[in-house]
Scaffold this active site. Sequence first.
Site: not given
Ligand code: GCU
Length: 426
Positions: A265, A406
């Site tokens: 992420s 995710h």
């Molecule tokens: C949020 C953000 C993402 C990121 C994520 C994370 O969802 O919008 O860009 O990758 O957090 O780091 O968990």
Amino acid sequence: MKRLLLCAAVALAMHAAEEVLYAQANYDEAKVPKYTLPDPLQLANGEPVADAETWRTKQRPHLLELFATEVYGRLPTKQLPDIHYEVTDDTPDALDGKARRQQVKVYFTKDKSGPQMEILIYTPAKATGPVPCFLGLNFKGNQAISNDPGIHLTQSWSRGEEKDGVVNHKATDATRGAAASRWPVEMILDRGYGVATVYYGDIDPDFDDGFKNGVHPLFAKNSDKPAGDAWGSIGAWAWGLSRALDYLETNKAIDGKRVAVLGHSRLGKTSLWAGANDERFALVISNDSGCGGAALSRRAYGETVKRINTSFPHWFCDNFNKYNDNEDACPVDQHELIALIAPRPVYVASAADDQWADPRGEFLSCLHADPVYKLLGTEGLPATEMPDVDQPVQGTIGYHIRTGKHDVTKFDWEQYLKFADKHLQK
Ligand code: GCU
């Protein structure tokens, strides 16, 4: 009591707001705007990059400079003269005798009062020589990656857990092992690899503080009103990964020439930026990095440039705001970030239920980086179409989209280990 209720209300409202943002994004392929990607193999003067030498000496430095000035901000070039290490733990038989565990403090200043980070390292207890190693930042503190009670609890600012509406920014024992499913340490050790991690909050706490905390103030120029190309938090975290690698290169249990950098992420965006800047990283892995990571910005699918700059104003440099609702004007797109890693192996992973991160945009970045990989004489990406779910493709560029949300799962790690076996095992 009043304060508690207020905090609870704020936390609930924030959660609801996040849900609204996710719901408002475009997830319709038919509504993706028409766009033309910048060609990584076209020089600024319009001429083609004809050979590997021109890529290496001209185009690569040019693109790196564009990402530094327009997207992530410049990394400091100044060395820290007083950086030093202290081994705080070296246990030969951790994890029921499976692992050697080392913990090493990296002090960025002489007097130890300044920012510092702690590296946690596991290597196979039975290793007879230096091993290749995965290095990644973690979100909750080193203690969260395993139930091993010997891991030091981070003392740094923590994103924290909310309880009864109050967020505690000091990590507690309750976070021990909280992210263990994302770090299958024993499986990694069994395959002959080491694993090293650093808590990202040791390097720069993840909130917008105008460059006042973390490592930013060590480089005075950035502590005043930051310039448009001053580094944000992603830059700071990437810089921290390179400082961890500086140390790993000195550690006899690790083969510093075979260190793979990985991240999930926002930390996947970070591993890509670290790998682009620091060519010592032998292999680079992006897990669900999405917008500002592996996903093409011009698709504006799921999270957009404007959205990310609004929600997380401290991650990128201020110049990146120029491309809010204006992605076409950006001189680079994220396939060129992947290309900056060439000819080193790079792996991009997506998840089917993580549309916010635009899996298709992540695949397309790999596809459009492929010509650079081919020019440099590698296998590149062995696919021209996006593969089906759970059908990884692995060349010098690897890609998969797996079932699920995710996250970092065992399936993801199985692919990373296979990919590392292909590229890092002698
Ligand atoms: C949020 C953000 C993402 C990121 C994520 C994370 O969802 O919008 O860009 O990758 O957090 O780091 O968990």
